[in-house]
Motif scaffolding. Sequence first.
Motif, PDB file in Angstrom:
ATOM      1  N   PRO A 371       0.823  -1.219   0.000  1.00  0.00           N
ATOM      2  CA  PRO A 371       0.000   0.000   0.000  1.00  0.00           C
ATOM      3  C   PRO A 371       0.854   1.264   0.000  1.00  0.00           C
ATOM      4  O   PRO A 371       1.917   1.332   0.622  1.00  0.00           O
ATOM      5  N   VAL A 372       0.363   2.267  -0.718  1.00  0.00           N
ATOM      6  CA  VAL A 372       0.983   3.595  -0.763  1.00  0.00           C
ATOM      7  C   VAL A 372      -0.031   4.580  -0.202  1.00  0.00           C
ATOM      8  O   VAL A 372      -1.099   4.775  -0.786  1.00  0.00           O
ATOM      9  N   PHE A 373       0.293   5.190   0.936  1.00  0.00           N
ATOM     10  CA  PHE A 373      -0.618   6.117   1.597  1.00  0.00           C
ATOM     11  C   PHE A 373      -0.184   7.553   1.353  1.00  0.00           C
ATOM     12  O   PHE A 373       1.003   7.840   1.144  1.00  0.00           O
ATOM     13  N   PHE A 374      -1.178   8.462   1.425  1.00  0.00           N
ATOM     14  CA  PHE A 374      -0.922   9.866   1.146  1.00  0.00           C
ATOM     15  C   PHE A 374      -1.291  10.772   2.310  1.00  0.00           C
ATOM     16  O   PHE A 374      -1.043  11.974   2.257  1.00  0.00           O
ATOM     17  N   GLU A 375      -1.907  10.222   3.337  1.00  0.00           N
ATOM     18  CA  GLU A 375      -2.110  10.939   4.592  1.00  0.00           C
ATOM     19  C   GLU A 375      -2.208   9.917   5.720  1.00  0.00           C
ATOM     20  O   GLU A 375      -2.647   8.782   5.511  1.00  0.00           O
ATOM     21  N   GLU A 376      -1.781  10.312   6.900  1.00  0.00           N
ATOM     22  CA  GLU A 376      -1.669   9.358   8.001  1.00  0.00           C
ATOM     23  C   GLU A 376      -3.026   8.892   8.512  1.00  0.00           C
ATOM     24  O   GLU A 376      -3.143   7.795   9.053  1.00  0.00           O
ATOM     25  N   LEU A 377      -4.064   9.707   8.333  1.00  0.00           N
ATOM     26  CA  LEU A 377      -5.396   9.303   8.789  1.00  0.00           C
ATOM     27  C   LEU A 377      -5.992   8.194   7.940  1.00  0.00           C
ATOM     28  O   LEU A 377      -7.024   7.631   8.288  1.00  0.00           O
ATOM     29  N   SER A 378      -5.347   7.872   6.810  1.00  0.00           N
ATOM     30  CA  SER A 378      -5.868   6.788   5.972  1.00  0.00           C
ATOM     31  C   SER A 378      -5.670   5.429   6.617  1.00  0.00           C
ATOM     32  O   SER A 378      -6.412   4.493   6.330  1.00  0.00           O
ATOM     33  N   ALA A 379      -4.652   5.284   7.460  1.00  0.00           N
ATOM     34  CA  ALA A 379      -4.399   3.982   8.084  1.00  0.00           C
ATOM     35  C   ALA A 379      -3.545   4.097   9.334  1.00  0.00           C
ATOM     36  O   ALA A 379      -3.868   3.528  10.371  1.00  0.00           O
ATOM     37  N   LYS A 380      -2.426   4.825   9.268  1.00  0.00           N
ATOM     38  CA  LYS A 380      -1.463   4.830  10.375  1.00  0.00           C
ATOM     39  C   LYS A 380      -2.069   5.311  11.671  1.00  0.00           C
ATOM     40  O   LYS A 380      -1.733   4.802  12.755  1.00  0.00           O
ATOM     41  N   LYS A 381      -2.956   6.282  11.617  1.00  0.00           N
ATOM     42  CA  LYS A 381      -3.601   6.812  12.809  1.00  0.00           C
ATOM     43  C   LYS A 381      -4.960   6.156  13.054  1.00  0.00           C
ATOM     44  O   LYS A 381      -5.751   6.656  13.856  1.00  0.00           O
ATOM     45  N   GLN A 382      -5.228   5.051  12.386  1.00  0.00           N
ATOM     46  CA  GLN A 382      -6.526   4.395  12.509  1.00  0.00           C
ATOM     47  C   GLN A 382      -6.427   3.003  13.135  1.00  0.00           C
ATOM     48  O   GLN A 382      -6.943   2.767  14.214  1.00  0.00           O
ATOM     49  N   TYR A 383      -5.732   2.095  12.456  1.00  0.00           N
ATOM     50  CA  TYR A 383      -5.829   0.669  12.783  1.00  0.00           C
ATOM     51  C   TYR A 383      -4.639   0.214  13.637  1.00  0.00           C
ATOM     52  O   TYR A 383      -3.868  -0.652  13.266  1.00  0.00           O
ATOM     53  N   LYS A 384      -4.510   0.823  14.817  1.00  0.00           N
ATOM     54  CA  LYS A 384      -3.334   0.592  15.652  1.00  0.00           C
ATOM     55  C   LYS A 384      -3.297  -0.819  16.228  1.00  0.00           C
ATOM     56  O   LYS A 384      -2.226  -1.314  16.577  1.00  0.00           O
ATOM     57  N   TRP A 385      -4.451  -1.449  16.386  1.00  0.00           N
ATOM     58  CA  TRP A 385      -4.470  -2.828  16.862  1.00  0.00           C
ATOM     59  C   TRP A 385      -4.045  -3.784  15.759  1.00  0.00           C
ATOM     60  O   TRP A 385      -3.351  -4.762  16.014  1.00  0.00           O
ATOM     61  N   HIS A 386      -4.478  -3.533  14.561  1.00  0.00           N
ATOM     62  CA  HIS A 386      -4.290  -4.483  13.461  1.00  0.00           C
ATOM     63  C   HIS A 386      -3.047  -4.199  12.629  1.00  0.00           C
ATOM     64  O   HIS A 386      -2.420  -5.129  12.107  1.00  0.00           O
ATOM     65  N   LEU A 387      -2.691  -2.940  12.479  1.00  0.00           N
ATOM     66  CA  LEU A 387      -1.506  -2.544  11.716  1.00  0.00           C
ATOM     67  C   LEU A 387      -0.660  -1.659  12.624  1.00  0.00           C
ATOM     68  O   LEU A 387      -0.765  -0.425  12.577  1.00  0.00           O
ATOM     69  N   PRO A 388       0.155  -2.254  13.473  1.00  0.00           N
ATOM     70  CA  PRO A 388       0.905  -1.471  14.471  1.00  0.00           C
ATOM     71  C   PRO A 388       1.661  -0.305  13.853  1.00  0.00           C
ATOM     72  O   PRO A 388       2.344  -0.450  12.833  1.00  0.00           O
ATOM     73  N   GLU A 389       1.524   0.852  14.474  1.00  0.00           N
ATOM     74  CA  GLU A 389       2.044   2.099  13.923  1.00  0.00           C
ATOM     75  C   GLU A 389       3.550   2.048  13.684  1.00  0.00           C
ATOM     76  O   GLU A 389       4.059   2.603  12.707  1.00  0.00           O
ATOM     77  N   GLU A 390       4.278   1.353  14.558  1.00  0.00           N
ATOM     78  CA  GLU A 390       5.734   1.341  14.444  1.00  0.00           C
ATOM     79  C   GLU A 390       6.227   0.481  13.291  1.00  0.00           C
ATOM     80  O   GLU A 390       7.420   0.500  12.954  1.00  0.00           O
ATOM     81  N   LYS A 391       5.319  -0.274  12.634  1.00  0.00           N
ATOM     82  CA  LYS A 391       5.738  -1.172  11.553  1.00  0.00           C
ATOM     83  C   LYS A 391       5.387  -0.667  10.160  1.00  0.00           C
ATOM     84  O   LYS A 391       5.633  -1.361   9.181  1.00  0.00           O
ATOM     85  N   TYR A 392       4.820   0.528  10.058  1.00  0.00           N
ATOM     86  CA  TYR A 392       4.320   0.974   8.755  1.00  0.00           C
ATOM     87  C   TYR A 392       5.411   1.076   7.698  1.00  0.00           C
ATOM     88  O   TYR A 392       5.191   0.763   6.525  1.00  0.00           O
ATOM     89  N   GLU A 393       6.583   1.507   8.084  1.00  0.00           N
ATOM     90  CA  GLU A 393       7.649   1.633   7.102  1.00  0.00           C
ATOM     91  C   GLU A 393       8.109   0.282   6.580  1.00  0.00           C
ATOM     92  O   GLU A 393       8.740   0.206   5.528  1.00  0.00           O
ATOM     93  N   GLU A 394       7.770  -0.796   7.284  1.00  0.00           N
ATOM     94  CA  GLU A 394       8.192  -2.120   6.859  1.00  0.00           C
ATOM     95  C   GLU A 394       7.306  -2.684   5.757  1.00  0.00           C
ATOM     96  O   GLU A 394       7.745  -3.550   4.998  1.00  0.00           O
ATOM     97  N   PHE A 395       6.046  -2.230   5.656  1.00  0.00           N
ATOM     98  CA  PHE A 395       5.134  -2.835   4.684  1.00  0.00           C
ATOM     99  C   PHE A 395       4.402  -1.823   3.812  1.00  0.00           C
ATOM    100  O   PHE A 395       3.575  -2.208   2.982  1.00  0.00           O
ATOM    101  N   SER A 396       4.694  -0.524   3.942  1.00  0.00           N
ATOM    102  CA  SER A 396       3.971   0.475   3.154  1.00  0.00           C
ATOM    103  C   SER A 396       4.884   1.637   2.801  1.00  0.00           C
ATOM    104  O   SER A 396       5.984   1.788   3.333  1.00  0.00           O
ATOM    105  N   VAL A 397       4.392   2.478   1.878  1.00  0.00           N
ATOM    106  CA  VAL A 397       5.100   3.684   1.448  1.00  0.00           C
ATOM    107  C   VAL A 397       4.211   4.882   1.782  1.00  0.00           C
ATOM    108  O   VAL A 397       2.991   4.824   1.585  1.00  0.00           O
ATOM    109  N   PHE A 398       4.822   5.950   2.276  1.00  0.00           N
ATOM    110  CA  PHE A 398       4.057   7.163   2.571  1.00  0.00           C
ATOM    111  C   PHE A 398       4.578   8.310   1.722  1.00  0.00           C
ATOM    112  O   PHE A 398       5.777   8.606   1.712  1.00  0.00           O
ATOM    113  N   ILE A 399       3.669   8.951   0.978  1.00  0.00           N
ATOM    114  CA  ILE A 399       3.995  10.114   0.144  1.00  0.00           C
ATOM    115  C   ILE A 399       2.989  11.215   0.499  1.00  0.00           C
ATOM    116  O   ILE A 399       1.790  11.060   0.233  1.00  0.00           O
ATOM    117  N   PRO A 400       3.403  12.301   1.119  1.00  0.00           N
ATOM    118  CA  PRO A 400       2.449  13.360   1.493  1.00  0.00           C
ATOM    119  C   PRO A 400       1.691  13.880   0.277  1.00  0.00           C
ATOM    120  O   PRO A 400       2.290  14.199  -0.745  1.00  0.00           O
TER     121      PRO A 400
END
Length: 474
Positions: A371-400
């Motif tokens: 997944p490629v996200f464009f704002e943090e509210l799309s996932a990183k600030k949402q699904y903290k139980w299911h997609l731990p915030e500290e692991k996002y760089e391991e499985f996704s790309v973030f482009i503001p």
Amino acid sequence: MASLVKKTKKPALQPLSFHSHPTMPPPPQTTLSTVLHLVLFLLLSSTTTAISTSQDTSDLEQDCTNKWIHIRDLPPQFNLDLLKNCSEYPLFDNFCSYLSNHGLGQKTYNDSHSWYRTDPFMLELIFHRRMLEYPCLTSDPNLANAIYLPYYAGLDSLKYLFGPAVNSSFLHGLDLFHYLAHQDSESIWHKNFGHDHFLVMARPAWDFCQPLSNDPPIFGTSLLELPEFYNVTMLTFEARAFPWQEIAIPYPTSFHPSNLALFEAWINRLRRTRRSTLMLFAAGGGISANPNVRRSIRLECDNSTNVSLNGSITMKYAKLCEFVDCSNGICEHDPIRFMKPMLQASFCLQPPGDTPTRRSTFDGILAGCIPVFFEELSAKKQYKWHLPEEKYEEFSVFIPKEEVVFKGLKILDVLMSIPRAEVRRMREKVLEMIPRVMYRKHGSSLGLRSKKDAFDIAIDGTLQRIKSRLEDSA
């Protein structure tokens, strides 16, 4: 119609494959008798499960320490009766056909093993069915660590959003509160004033936070604005930026395996799939003249054929960008439209739409698409139980998104700069996340139950959250 899984003699060992049947008619609508049959099954299952799982055995008590849940016995007006009205909201949809298989919907094809035409708004029904087989149910609310309210809040909201009570949205949920607070002879509610209660709302939280003072009302109800429910934990698709009571859990996708062999066959297929497309965007919109990230993605994708590439990239990808037009909801109940191209893509773009989150995020993860996200509210600030915030760089790309829309940053440049070895590592992390975001089928085998799915993680998180809140309130 289309099938996502082709039946084989040995489904546990053979790779799953797609095939399409574009000339077949749409699935028939579920009849009222089917709905009533479902209602009867849920009623019987609720009674049977509550009794059978409250047996006192030393092994069960050890496994269920701090995990006991009591299901409140609510009048059918709060859940099952709402299913009878499945065809009464034409401005929303006729959702009768989505009720089959206890909310999973009809199979994508008769021989399909794991794929269904699931409507995400049926999560309340799916969750209720899974709760009935939760191993640590107790019929005694005084022994419970949490109280589950089988209230179909999203379905009940339809009469305020699209039905006859559209001008009375401030009333949404008040009938439930009056029942809990005033008709509760055992004082289950008053024991902790809702701190130990939780329910599921199969709509974004934004649909439930209309201020009580709005007159005339705008779209939405005021359920989350009622002080009476401030203490209740609400599980919803999308939480607000600073939630008080709601927690985001994954949208249900169309993939609901029933045993470990089917799940592992899908994972093995993902590992063998050749990714011939660099990035994919499956969505509607992007045609507005006003600057926005979807428009920028559409323009970049349309112009991607004119991009000159070095030899290594050209050899790896036959296509730089693919756009799957899902306008007017045409992809919503036909997963083959987007799953097949997702299987061929390395990256799946997940820009915000009407709200920050998308079901497509979880469809893409199930396809092994980074997944490629464009704002943090799309996932990183949402699904903290299911997609731990500290692991996002391991499985996704973030482009503001601001960099893309206003500063001309090219998404292709960012993605092509990621080394191949890193892409392979990220995809492997995506595959590891799949059990955490899927909802396996009810009644699944013991082997598959050993892998915690989205439901299991939601329950674990809810129990921990309620425990913390009770300790704080004490």
